[in-house]
Design an enzyme around this catalytic site. Structure first.
Site, PDB file in Angstrom:
ATOM      1  N   ILE A 133       0.911  -1.566  -0.066  1.00  0.00           N
ATOM      2  CA  ILE A 133       0.139   0.203  -0.067  1.00  0.00           C
ATOM      3  C   ILE A 133       1.051   1.833   0.521  1.00  0.00           C
ATOM      4  O   ILE A 133       2.097   1.807   0.610  1.00  0.00           O
ATOM      5  CB  ILE A 133      -0.696  -0.200   0.810  1.00  0.00           C
ATOM      6  CG1 ILE A 133      -1.856  -1.067   1.241  1.00  0.00           C
ATOM      7  CG2 ILE A 133      -1.680   1.318   1.256  1.00  0.00           C
ATOM      8  CD1 ILE A 133      -2.298  -0.940   2.241  1.00  0.00           C
ATOM      9  N   CYS A 134       0.855   2.514  -0.876  1.00  0.00           N
ATOM     10  CA  CYS A 134       1.210   3.641  -0.773  1.00  0.00           C
ATOM     11  C   CYS A 134       0.595   4.610  -1.119  1.00  0.00           C
ATOM     12  O   CYS A 134      -0.741   4.455  -0.892  1.00  0.00           O
ATOM     13  CB  CYS A 134       2.584   3.686  -1.692  1.00  0.00           C
ATOM     14  SG  CYS A 134       1.609   3.432  -3.567  1.00  0.00           S
ATOM     15  N   LYS A 135       0.782   5.956  -1.312  1.00  0.00           N
ATOM     16  CA  LYS A 135      -0.096   6.622  -1.413  1.00  0.00           C
ATOM     17  C   LYS A 135      -1.127   7.109  -2.091  1.00  0.00           C
ATOM     18  O   LYS A 135      -1.975   6.605  -1.876  1.00  0.00           O
ATOM     19  CB  LYS A 135       0.723   8.288  -1.122  1.00  0.00           C
ATOM     20  CG  LYS A 135       0.127   9.066  -0.623  1.00  0.00           C
ATOM     21  CD  LYS A 135       1.291  10.719  -0.337  1.00  0.00           C
ATOM     22  CE  LYS A 135       1.517  10.084   0.258  1.00  0.00           C
ATOM     23  NZ  LYS A 135       1.853  12.286   0.392  1.00  0.00           N
TER      24      LYS A 135
END
Length: 138
Positions: free
Chosen positions: A96-98
């Site tokens: 999960i990233c931005k």
């Protein structure tokens, strides 16, 4: 069918541009290190298959709002902290990233370290919050 051929011959530049665009899109998709999953699919993997939800955002972003049960290892520290992921080598990992962009790079790092069951959460936390899914805040 005859009209399509006539169009293609008359407008060969447009057809060539379309084919080049499709080729670039195909190459870009193949270079991605891991398949993407929706936030709902990530939840199913976490609950059903004991997947690790690996949040690679900065600690400040992580503390501002995170997915329940996720582990934070910022992307900048990922190679230094790979030992923390050893016990998850045979389990699914959802990165999960931005916004869903940096997760491909993180997936490449994990793939090089022989992690085989790696996924990227499509849209990252922007998609998660856009769908009003629950967050944990510190």
């Amino acid at each position: 069918m005859e009209r399509y051929l006539e169009f293609a011959i008359s407008h060969w530049e447009m057809v060539l541009a379309l084919l080049l665009t499709l080729s670039v899109l195909l190459i870009t998709e193949r270079r991605k290190a891991a398949p993407s999953v929706s936030p709902q699919q990530a939840t199913v993997l976490a609950n059903g298959e004991d997947a690790l939800l690996l949040d690679i955002r900065t600690p400040a972003d992580f503390n501002a709002g995170r997915v329940i049960g996720s582990k934070n290892i910022p992307f900048a520290d990922l190679t230094k902290r790979m030992s923390e992921l050893e016990k998850h080598k045979d389990k699914p990992i959802v990165i999960i990233c931005k916004t869903g962009q940096t997760s491909s790079s993180a997936a490449n790092v994990l793939k090089k370290a022989e992690y085989t069951n790696v996924h990227r959460m499509a849209g990252g936390m922007a998609e998660w919050t856009g769908q009003n899914l629950p967050l944990v805040r510190k």
